[in-house]
Design a protein around this motif. Structure first.
Motif, PDB file in Angstrom:
ATOM      1  N   MET A   3       6.838   3.194   6.317  1.00  0.00           N
ATOM      2  CA  MET A   3       8.006   2.354   6.533  1.00  0.00           C
ATOM      3  C   MET A   3       9.305   3.100   6.225  1.00  0.00           C
ATOM      4  O   MET A   3      10.327   2.906   6.883  1.00  0.00           O
ATOM      5  N   LYS A   4       9.266   3.977   5.238  1.00  0.00           N
ATOM      6  CA  LYS A   4      10.452   4.748   4.865  1.00  0.00           C
ATOM      7  C   LYS A   4      10.671   5.954   5.780  1.00  0.00           C
ATOM      8  O   LYS A   4      11.670   6.665   5.637  1.00  0.00           O
ATOM      9  N   GLY A   5       9.732   6.204   6.673  1.00  0.00           N
ATOM     10  CA  GLY A   5       9.861   7.354   7.559  1.00  0.00           C
ATOM     11  C   GLY A   5       9.446   8.658   6.912  1.00  0.00           C
ATOM     12  O   GLY A   5       9.700   9.737   7.459  1.00  0.00           O
ATOM     13  N   GLU A   6       8.800   8.572   5.754  1.00  0.00           N
ATOM     14  CA  GLU A   6       8.379   9.779   5.042  1.00  0.00           C
ATOM     15  C   GLU A   6       7.052  10.327   5.563  1.00  0.00           C
ATOM     16  O   GLU A   6       6.699  11.477   5.263  1.00  0.00           O
ATOM     17  N   LEU A   7       6.340   9.500   6.324  1.00  0.00           N
ATOM     18  CA  LEU A   7       5.005   9.897   6.785  1.00  0.00           C
ATOM     19  C   LEU A   7       4.724   9.262   8.134  1.00  0.00           C
ATOM     20  O   LEU A   7       5.017   8.076   8.347  1.00  0.00           O
ATOM     21  N   LYS A   8       4.200  10.042   9.054  1.00  0.00           N
ATOM     22  CA  LYS A   8       3.790   9.516  10.353  1.00  0.00           C
ATOM     23  C   LYS A   8       2.534   8.664  10.184  1.00  0.00           C
ATOM     24  O   LYS A   8       1.709   8.911   9.300  1.00  0.00           O
ATOM     25  N   GLY A   9       2.373   7.699  11.079  1.00  0.00           N
ATOM     26  CA  GLY A   9       1.221   6.817  11.002  1.00  0.00           C
ATOM     27  C   GLY A   9      -0.102   7.540  11.102  1.00  0.00           C
ATOM     28  O   GLY A   9      -1.041   7.268  10.343  1.00  0.00           O
ATOM     29  N   ASN A  10      -0.181   8.496  12.055  1.00  0.00           N
ATOM     30  CA  ASN A  10      -1.459   9.199  12.222  1.00  0.00           C
ATOM     31  C   ASN A  10      -1.768  10.118  11.040  1.00  0.00           C
ATOM     32  O   ASN A  10      -2.923  10.343  10.698  1.00  0.00           O
ATOM     33  N   HIS A  43       0.844  -1.193   0.000  1.00  0.00           N
ATOM     34  CA  HIS A  43       0.000   0.000   0.000  1.00  0.00           C
ATOM     35  C   HIS A  43       0.883   1.247   0.000  1.00  0.00           C
ATOM     36  O   HIS A  43       1.857   1.327   0.764  1.00  0.00           O
ATOM     37  N   PRO A  44       0.586   2.245  -0.854  1.00  0.00           N
ATOM     38  CA  PRO A  44       1.432   3.445  -0.934  1.00  0.00           C
ATOM     39  C   PRO A  44       1.630   4.140   0.416  1.00  0.00           C
ATOM     40  O   PRO A  44       2.744   4.600   0.718  1.00  0.00           O
TER      41      PRO A  44
END
Length: 465
Positions: A48-55, A41-42
């Motif tokens: 996973m790459k740390g480019e986006l926070k989970g929330n 999933h994008p």
């Protein structure tokens, strides 16, 4: 040496953080889509790459969905359709009465009316990013746009003997209005006529259509040789509270007209107080209803303060729909009949006060009052002359926004807050402070997607991960 150890430690920290963020995304994805997020999933890849926070990824799941100009879900894919279904289920759950099938002749009602209609209002303002208050201030309603691989051939409910019936084009059973009793009888429902209705769609919800004039024109016998034609599904104002399904599900006294005393649509007034404000009766104290107690009344509950602390709220509110009649469209036989809400025209006579019994009460000007005390103890007493007036007053209360915020907060975090049990001036617990904050922000911006983002980014959403 210290630098070397630090360099060894950094990958573990990054991996731990990425796992935590991924757990956040997995949590919201399972809530919204009812399954775990796939590895490719994008949004998952970015987390996973740390480019986006989970929330933040959680927020994007909702922010990326809207209704297009035709009311269709956009983008239209399995994920967005499932998210749409999830929110619709949440919104439906706030309305406790949803069963149209109450009596022998009522089984076709479930296919003619849509018990999801009240929830559609919330779903529409969410994905259209309209003001939340529109669910109570707009004279409108919606119908579900659904897709199904197979035609829905049979009625949802069965006849009293358990027989399955075809929805339409039956050689014997037809859609009927009117009855066969003597014309001079009080129970005469008018001359028999047959018609072909537009029925509710079943299947996967893929959009919402703003309600427009429908082909569902019903004939209503008024007596004296007079028969009128009206749209059986047309909303009557005040958003949700004036939708025909909500009125049908929450009004009693079937085939009776309101007399201002024993016959008033009190169940409707009680329901909207609970369904839309999260409030239980009584709201006022006995010491606050002295002006409503009438010792000379012939109705027992109007003589007592311990009764009028409820009735002062619901009777005065129900007075605004005094002209609405919940009635059966035809007598019971082999054909299909339904229940309807008919708005009687009123004359210029004002009743001034609620009578103990007046058989012409339903013909008087539909004046009422919104009498309430909000969660913070503020007394509200406003005159209302229509469902539009009442919807506007409900939408202006703090209770409405606190109720909505509390329900979303509970759905996403599992933390249930009893709004009526909270001392909003004294209770300083973290969850109470947070709910109060997001409720007040919602009052100001009226944006549901912003509310959802606030919940996703709160420490309460991270608990247990």
């Amino acid at each position: 040496m210290k630098l070397f150890l630090l360099l060894l430690y950094i990958p573990f920290v990054l991996e731990a953080n990425s796992n935590l963020e991924l757990r956040v995304l997995n949590k919201c994805y399972s809530q919204l889509v009812n399954k775990r997020i796939s590895k490719d999933h994008p949004l998952g890849k970015k987390v996973m790459k740390g480019e986006l926070k989970g929330n933040k990824a959680c927020s994007k799941l909702v922010e990326g969905i809207s209704f297009d100009d035709k009311g269709m879900i956009n983008p239209k894919n399995p994920e967005s359709i499932e998210i749409l279904a999830t929110f619709q289920r949440v919104h439906n759950s706030w309305f406790q009465r949803f069963n149209f099938n109450l009596n022998t002749q009522d089984f076709p009602n479930t296919d003619f009316y849509d018990s999801n209609e009240m929830g559609y209002h919330f779903t529409w303002v969410l994905f259209k990013e309209e003001k939340l208050s529109n669910v109570l201030t707009k004279k409108r309603s919606f119908k579900g746009i659904r897709e199904s691989e197979k035609d829905h051939r049979y009625f949802i409910d069965r006849r009293i003997r358990g027989h399955r019936q075809l929805r339409k084009n039956h050689v014997v059973h037809k859609w009927k209005v009117g009855g066969v009793e003597e014309m001079n009888s009080d129970e005469y429902l008018g001359p028999i006529d047959f018609w072909e209705p537009e029925l509710t769609q079943f299947g996967t919800l893929v959009g919402l259509g703003p309600y427009k004039e429908s082909p569902n024109k019903m004939k209503k016998w008024l007596g004296g040789g007079k028969q009128v034609l009206f749209d059986a599904k047309a909303p009557m104002g005040g958003g949700i509270i004036g939708t025909i399904p909500y009125l049908l599900l929450n009004t009693a006294h079937i085939d009776q007209k309101n007399d201002g005393g024993n016959r008033l649509h009190r169940r409707w007034a009680t329901a909207l107080t609970k369904d839309l404000l999260c409030r239980n009766l009584p709201i006022l104290k006995e010491s606050e209803v002295g002006s409503f107690v009438r010792k000379n009344s012939k109705i027992g509950f109007r003589k007592k303060a311990d009764c009028m602390n409820c009735h002062s709220t619901i009777d005065t509110m129900a007075a605004v729909i005094r002209n609405l009649e919940n009635y059966n469209s035809g007598n019971v036989d082999i054909h299909y009949t339904i229940r309807n809400i008919y708005p009687h025209k009123w004359n210029k006579v004002h009743s001034r006060v609620l009578p103990d019994a007046d058989e012409n009460f339903y013909k008087t000007v539909p004046e009422g009052q919104f009498i309430h005390k909000d969660l913070f103890g503020k007394r509200i007493e406003k005159k209302i002359n229509s469902l539009q007036d009442l919807g506007k007053e409900l939408a202006s209360t703090r209770d409405f926004f606190y109720c909505f915020s509390k329900r979303y907060f509970e759905f996403f975090t599992g933390i249930d807050i009893n709004l009526e049990a909270v001392d909003w001036k004294q209770d300083k617990s973290d969850e109470i402070i947070f709910v109060q904050k997001i409720s007040e922000e919602l009052r100001r911006n009226q944006n549901i997607k912003m509310l959802i983002t606030k919940i996703f980014t709160s420490p309460f959403y991270m608990e247990g991960l």
